[in-house]
Design an enzyme around this catalytic site. Structure first.
Site, mmCIF file in Angstrom:
data_model
loop_
_atom_site.group_PDB
_atom_site.id
_atom_site.type_symbol
_atom_site.label_atom_id
_atom_site.label_comp_id
_atom_site.label_asym_id
_atom_site.label_seq_id
_atom_site.Cartn_x
_atom_site.Cartn_y
_atom_site.Cartn_z
ATOM 1 C CE LYS A 1 13.293 2.962 -3.094
ATOM 2 N NZ LYS A 1 13.033 2.055 -2.185
ATOM 3 N N GLY B 1 9.620 -4.191 -8.293
ATOM 4 C CA GLY B 1 10.444 -2.902 -8.431
ATOM 5 C C GLY B 1 11.846 -3.218 -8.437
ATOM 6 N N GLY C 1 0.740 -1.130 0.131
ATOM 7 C CA GLY C 1 0.019 0.042 0.074
ATOM 8 C C GLY C 1 0.819 1.401 -0.052
ATOM 9 N N GLY D 1 5.589 4.768 -8.508
ATOM 10 C CA GLY D 1 6.601 3.599 -8.669
ATOM 11 C C GLY D 1 5.718 2.284 -8.721
ATOM 12 C CG HIS D 2 3.430 0.846 -5.397
ATOM 13 N ND1 HIS D 2 3.569 2.236 -4.422
ATOM 14 C CD2 HIS D 2 3.984 -0.072 -4.656
ATOM 15 C CE1 HIS D 2 4.309 1.770 -3.351
ATOM 16 N NE2 HIS D 2 4.592 0.354 -3.510
ATOM 17 C CD GLN E 1 7.828 -7.157 4.115
ATOM 18 O OE1 GLN E 1 6.865 -7.711 3.575
ATOM 19 N NE2 GLN E 1 8.385 -6.069 3.248
ATOM 20 C CG LEU F 1 -0.704 1.531 -3.571
ATOM 21 C CD1 LEU F 1 -1.869 1.039 -4.579
ATOM 22 C CD2 LEU F 1 0.459 0.458 -3.642
ATOM 23 C CB SER G 1 10.791 5.214 -1.100
ATOM 24 O OG SER G 1 10.525 4.291 0.269
ATOM 25 C CB SER G 2 5.888 3.938 0.910
ATOM 26 O OG SER G 2 5.384 3.240 -0.001
#
Ligand code: PAF
Length: 291
Positions: A159, A157, A31, A36-37, A70, A33, A195-196
């Protein structure tokens, strides 16, 4: 666009899609988003619309799940941005066909899980050295998503380059019948990789953060111009440049083989085979990038 918050109806949907002989491409996300997403969703869409492997019909599916396994004990699980309404709108605009957005971890994990997935080579260095267990948590949830979606392709991605390499390795080693596609890093106009976690940066740090990509590019230019006597000198040169960014604290700057993520073994380095991977902290925010 169909949205599922619970596993049982989602699995019924996947079964129906299988019965219809549809191809499914998955874009897994946590999420928050951004472009990038959505660029990965665009890639999934064009892949599906190209009618891969003779499928007449296909769907793009996304998962939105902040995966607890994670995150380390002192990481930002609770603070991780959760923007479900905006995310669903972004998915809709990107032409996603279905979304699995479990709102409770119990929809994904049983109460007493005792089986896990562990990648113990590519995960150990780079980000993995600073985030023990992180890539095992990624592998576990991605393996589960592969099973739940029964997708023929999944898009990640570049990234998160180490994550991409670890997932490719998991797919290879565990024979997942899925094709892994990768999408190029999307950047702000000033070069900062989207990046989020960029939203955590203070105004001062946000202004300094584009220097990470600028230093990666100048290092590559020096490399191309033959200014480094060895790859070790290039790696050290990049580390020095990143350490010199005001307010920045360097986690690592490594030159690695793109597939194995190991340091080069010889002095001949075909550029298409190697990447610089870097991680830099501004305050508590850790940014990663690669070139
Ligand atoms: O890259 C991410 O957003 C996550 O690590 C992923 C792949 C969705 C697994 O939770």
């Amino acid at each position: 666009m169909q949205v599922f918050y619970e596993k049982a109806p989602f699995l019924e949907f996947v079964k129906d899609s299988q019965r219809l002989g549809q191809y499914r491409a998955l874009v897994p996300t946590m999420g928050a988003l951004h472009r990038g997403h959505t660029s990965l969703m665009d890639l999934a869409r064009s892949h599906v619309d190209s009618g891969p492997h003779g499928y007449a019909d296909g769907l793009v599916g996304t998962s939105i799940f902040v995966n607890p396994t994670q995150f380390g004990p002192n990481e930002d699980l609770d603070a991780y941005p959760r923007t479900l309404d905006a995310d669903l709108e972004a998915c809709e605009r990107a032409g996603v066909d279905f979304v699995f957005a479990p709102t409770r971890p119990e929809e994904v994990y049983p109460e007493d899980p005792s089986v896990t997935v562990c990648e113990d080579t590519l995960s150990l260095r780079h980000c993995g050295a600073k985030r023990p267990g992180h890539f095992d948590g990624v592998c576990l949830v991605v393996a589960k998503l592969f099973h739940l979606f029964q997708a023929q392709a999944a898009v990640f991605g570049e990234k998160d380059f180490q994550q991409l390499a670890v997932i490719r390795r998991m797919v290879r080693d565990l024979d997942f019948p899925i094709e892994i596609l990768s999408g190029a890093t999307v950047r702000e106009e000033d070069g900062l990789a989207l990046s989020s976690r960029n939203t955590y940066l203070s105004a001062e740090h946000r202004a300094l953060a584009p220097q990470i990509y600028a230093e990666l590019k100048s290092c590559r230019e020096c490399w191309d111009a033959g200014k480094y006597p060895s790859w070790q000198a290039a790696e050290e040169g990049l580390a020095d440049r990143l350490r010199a960014i005001p307010e920045a604290s360097l986690d690592y700057a490594h030159l690695v083989d793109s597939a194995t993520l190991a340091s080069p073994s010889g002095s001949q380095l075909p550029p298409e085979k190697y990447r610089f991977l870097v991680a830099v902290r501004f305050g508590k925010t850790r940014l990663i990038d690669n070139l």
